[in-house]
Design a protein around this motif. Structure first.
Motif, mmCIF file in Angstrom:
data_model
loop_
_atom_site.group_PDB
_atom_site.id
_atom_site.type_symbol
_atom_site.label_atom_id
_atom_site.label_comp_id
_atom_site.label_asym_id
_atom_site.label_seq_id
_atom_site.Cartn_x
_atom_site.Cartn_y
_atom_site.Cartn_z
ATOM 1 N N UNK A 122 -32.359 15.094 23.711
ATOM 2 C CA UNK A 122 -32.949 13.855 23.782
ATOM 3 C C UNK A 122 -33.202 13.508 22.435
ATOM 4 N N UNK A 123 -33.911 14.283 21.463
ATOM 5 C CA UNK A 123 -34.299 14.087 20.179
ATOM 6 C C UNK A 123 -33.266 13.672 19.261
ATOM 7 N N UNK A 124 -31.907 14.438 19.485
ATOM 8 C CA UNK A 124 -30.942 13.908 18.592
ATOM 9 C C UNK A 124 -30.333 12.662 18.904
ATOM 10 N N UNK A 125 -30.418 12.281 20.067
ATOM 11 C CA UNK A 125 -29.871 11.041 20.673
ATOM 12 C C UNK A 125 -30.798 9.669 20.082
ATOM 13 N N UNK A 126 -32.188 9.936 19.935
ATOM 14 C CA UNK A 126 -33.047 8.932 19.527
ATOM 15 C C UNK A 126 -32.509 8.241 18.262
ATOM 16 N N UNK A 127 -32.778 7.179 18.045
ATOM 17 C CA UNK A 127 -32.438 6.190 16.970
ATOM 18 C C UNK A 127 -31.096 6.356 16.528
ATOM 19 N N UNK A 128 -30.739 5.534 15.465
ATOM 20 C CA UNK A 128 -29.357 5.301 15.427
ATOM 21 C C UNK A 128 -28.713 6.225 13.933
ATOM 22 N N UNK A 129 -29.611 6.997 13.646
ATOM 23 C CA UNK A 129 -29.396 7.770 12.284
ATOM 24 C C UNK A 129 -29.146 9.108 12.498
ATOM 25 N N UNK A 151 -27.471 11.304 15.965
ATOM 26 C CA UNK A 151 -26.307 11.807 16.359
ATOM 27 C C UNK A 151 -25.247 10.690 16.623
ATOM 28 N N UNK A 152 -25.673 9.582 16.647
ATOM 29 C CA UNK A 152 -24.720 8.556 16.716
ATOM 30 C C UNK A 152 -23.726 8.239 15.688
ATOM 31 N N UNK A 153 -24.147 8.241 14.626
ATOM 32 C CA UNK A 153 -23.089 7.892 13.307
ATOM 33 C C UNK A 153 -22.189 9.008 13.496
ATOM 34 N N UNK A 154 -22.328 10.329 13.820
ATOM 35 C CA UNK A 154 -21.424 11.322 13.918
ATOM 36 C C UNK A 154 -20.577 11.242 15.074
ATOM 37 N N UNK A 155 -21.023 10.734 16.084
ATOM 38 C CA UNK A 155 -20.256 10.384 17.418
ATOM 39 C C UNK A 155 -19.260 9.459 17.337
ATOM 40 N N UNK A 156 -19.683 8.477 16.414
ATOM 41 C CA UNK A 156 -19.039 7.191 16.274
ATOM 42 C C UNK A 156 -17.753 7.737 15.264
ATOM 43 N N UNK A 157 -18.062 8.513 14.252
ATOM 44 C CA UNK A 157 -17.132 9.120 13.231
ATOM 45 C C UNK A 157 -15.989 9.951 14.125
ATOM 46 N N UNK A 158 -16.571 10.649 15.010
ATOM 47 C CA UNK A 158 -15.936 11.727 15.818
ATOM 48 C C UNK A 158 -14.926 10.978 16.844
ATOM 49 N N UNK A 159 -15.352 9.832 17.293
ATOM 50 C CA UNK A 159 -14.473 8.912 18.260
ATOM 51 C C UNK A 159 -13.484 8.310 17.394
ATOM 52 N N UNK A 160 -13.876 7.667 16.107
ATOM 53 C CA UNK A 160 -12.901 6.774 15.330
ATOM 54 C C UNK A 160 -11.702 8.091 15.092
ATOM 55 N N UNK A 161 -12.044 9.038 14.431
ATOM 56 C CA UNK A 161 -11.039 10.389 14.193
ATOM 57 C C UNK A 161 -10.235 10.626 15.466
ATOM 58 N N UNK A 162 -10.608 10.829 16.639
ATOM 59 C CA UNK A 162 -10.070 10.981 17.886
ATOM 60 C C UNK A 162 -9.144 9.771 18.084
ATOM 61 N N UNK A 163 -9.512 8.712 17.968
ATOM 62 C CA UNK A 163 -8.458 7.349 18.223
ATOM 63 C C UNK A 163 -7.405 7.327 17.468
ATOM 64 N N UNK A 164 -7.830 7.364 15.913
ATOM 65 C CA UNK A 164 -6.877 7.285 14.811
ATOM 66 C C UNK A 164 -5.655 8.410 15.269
#
Lengths: 237, 308
Positions: free
Chosen positions: B44-51, B53-66
């Protein structure tokens, strides 16, 4: 009773001295000194293996340039961010100090330490590798490149510290390591927006890139980073 | 004109609201389940704020899609610079192994925004005193934090590669090829789990060792960037498997080795074999957990109520 008010530059000088004193008494200075010795192991390893060549000098300078991704965030970003995040900046603002003096004072106080670290490292590497790897003029160019690169990287760290104070160190390291360094290594004109490109070119390893473009790039990054940091500091409640 | 004001209710003076002893009425958990609470809190702590977990998740999702798009669009094209069993390697077969190099970068981002600061933050804020004044044991804390970080890292280093492996199997032209490709899932799982363990435990251990957030982040970044590069150089000069101490190199080497992909050319020297890479990742994770447990146990011994 008469009161004296500090001018902006007097306040900047006072804050610079204070930042320097704080850094000298804290853990960060010792960590910086320890980290500055790490890149010298590269030169020592090749000297021990008796494989010294001009390529090794380039490797040693590139290894030393990695300090630019770590030391400005520890010194500059953490100092400015702590002031904002711990709300201690409010005490400074309760005095008649211009807000820009906080950013500039910390920057001017801490950048000399940040510059000293890579310079010490590259000087040791030069001494270890010897004249078979590089000349004195090579050392001078490397020192200039690393010093100017550190100034630009410190300005970026100051900017990130005011933009995201809670994640200042992490944000600055990630920016310098995952964005600045890879983009700076690209063989595209886009690399002029990075501190790593300027540092590498001034140090003499920029390929066909001109020295003037590197110097202009570093000056613009430094001025831009500090301008954004000062503007952000002006707006913080 | 005047209005009559309503009389205010009389204020009782000198009344003490003493609720006395109240028996705890909440849920009582077995001590063996306390680590789950810490794990959930960590996630839960990692999920809080945009700075965080979320940037890494977004990067990993983009990598997977590309990577998925590349596998689909350029399936028959050859990857220059990479070979498999001495022959040319198509994008459809090489992209997944190659993608670990990108997932590594987002995993490092996660270590900087969460991993390397977790234990140091608890030390700085004095949270250990509260943890260990309750029936939480050091092992609960360590298991909870490690499990939480492994879950977080798994979303970056395991979920994407597993999806890509499944996508590759789905792209098979016939059932026989599909069955032949099933080991891809096992390989992606092996690399993903070992990588998640290493990227979760190493920064946690360093964070416990240093004890100050800023310094911990800097030391971890310096180790990851400079220390591992130096080890690669020393490995190249002396004993090549030493280069496997670099987690990023070990993950890529393991992936390339399991998919039998070779990189003839300038970077070949940097890669190590499957066994050194797997052993290095596993051994570093075990050592890191041991170190973390040692440091946390010492903190627990000095926490409130530890002497009773």
């Amino acid at each position: 009773m008469t009161t004296t008010t500090l001018t902006g530059w007097q306040a900047t000088a006072a804050l610079a001295r204070l930042s320097l004193k704080r850094a000298a008494r804290g853990k960060a200075l010792w960590v910086t000194m320890a980290l500055s010795l790490v890149p010298t192991l590269y030169a020592i390893a090749f000297r021990a293996a008796d494989r010294v060549s001009p390529d090794r000098w380039e490797g040693a300078v590139m290894m030393t340039s990695l300090l630019l991704t770590v030391i400005p965030p520890i010194l500059v970003a953490s100092s400015i961010a702590d002031e904002i995040d711990d709300k201690t900046s409010a005490y400074l603002w309760s005095r008649a100090l211009p807000r820009w003096s906080i950013v500039l004072g910390k920057f001017l106080g801490l950048v000399p330490i940040a510059i000293a670290a890579p310079i010490v490292a590259v000087a040791i590497s030069f001494a270890v590798l010897g004249s078979a790897a590089a000349s004195v003029s090579d050392l001078e160019r490397a020192v200039a490149g690393l010093a100017l690169g550190t100034i630009a990287a410190s300005a970026i760290a100051a900017m990130i510290a005011t933009v995201m104070p809670r994640f200042a160190v992490a944000g600055a390291v990630c920016w310098l390591l995952l964005i600045d360094a890879p983009v700076g290594a690209l063989d595209l004109n886009l690399h002029v927006i990075t501190a790593s490109f300027g540092a590498r070119t001034v140090a003499g390893f920029g390929g066909e890139a001109s020295l003037a473009s590197a110097l202009i790039s570093l000056a613009v990054i430094t001025a831009g980073g500090l301008a954004i940091a000062i503007r952000r500091m002006d707006r913080i409640e | 004109m005047t209005h009559a004001t309503e009389a205010a209710p009389p204020v009782k003076k000198g009344v003490i609201h003493d609720i006395g002893y109240a028996r705890y009425a909440g849920e009582r958990r077995a001590p063996s389940t306390l680590w789950r609470v810490i794990m959930r809190h960590q996630i839960a702590h990692a999920w809080k704020t945009w700075w965080r977990w979320k940037p890494a998740i977004i990067g990993a999702v983009i990598t997977t899609v590309v990577c998925g798009v590349i596998m689909y669009v350029s399936s028959a094209s050859r990857i220059s610079g990479l070979t498999r069993a001495g022959g040319p390697l198509a994008f459809i077969d090489g992209t997944l192994a190659y993608s670990f190099g990108f997932y590594n970068k987002f995993a490092f981002l996660m270590t900087m925004t969460v991993g390397a600061a977790v234990v140091a933050r608890d030390q700085e804020t004095g949270a250990f005193a509260f943890y260990f004044s309750r029936p939480v044991r050091p092992r609960d804390y360590v298991i909870g934090k490690v499990a939480g970080m492994v879950v977080v890292m798994g979303t970056i280093l395991l979920a994407g590669p597993l999806l890509l492996a499944a996508f590759r199997i789905g792209m098979a032209g016939d059932t026989k090829t599909m069955i032949d490709l099933l080991p891809w899932l096992g390989r992606a799982l092996t690399v993903g789990v070992l990588a998640s363990l290493a990227y979760a435990t190493l920064p946690l251990a360093l964070s416990a060792l240093v004890g100050k957030r800023t310094i911990s982040l800097a030391v971890w970044a310096a180790y990851y960037v400079m220390g591992t590069s130096l080890l690669s150089v020393v490995g190249m000069l002396t004993w090549k498997p030493l280069a496997a101490i670099d987690p990023a190199n070990a993950v890529v080497s393991l992936a390339f080795g399991l998919w039998d992909i070779d990189m003839p050319g300038r970077d070949k020297n940097a890669l190590v074999g499957v066994a050194p890479a797997a052993i290095s990742l596993a051994a570093q994770s075990i050592l890191a957990v041991g170190l973390l447990y040692n440091r946390v146990s010492r903190q627990a011994a000095g926490a409130v109520g530890a002497s009773s």
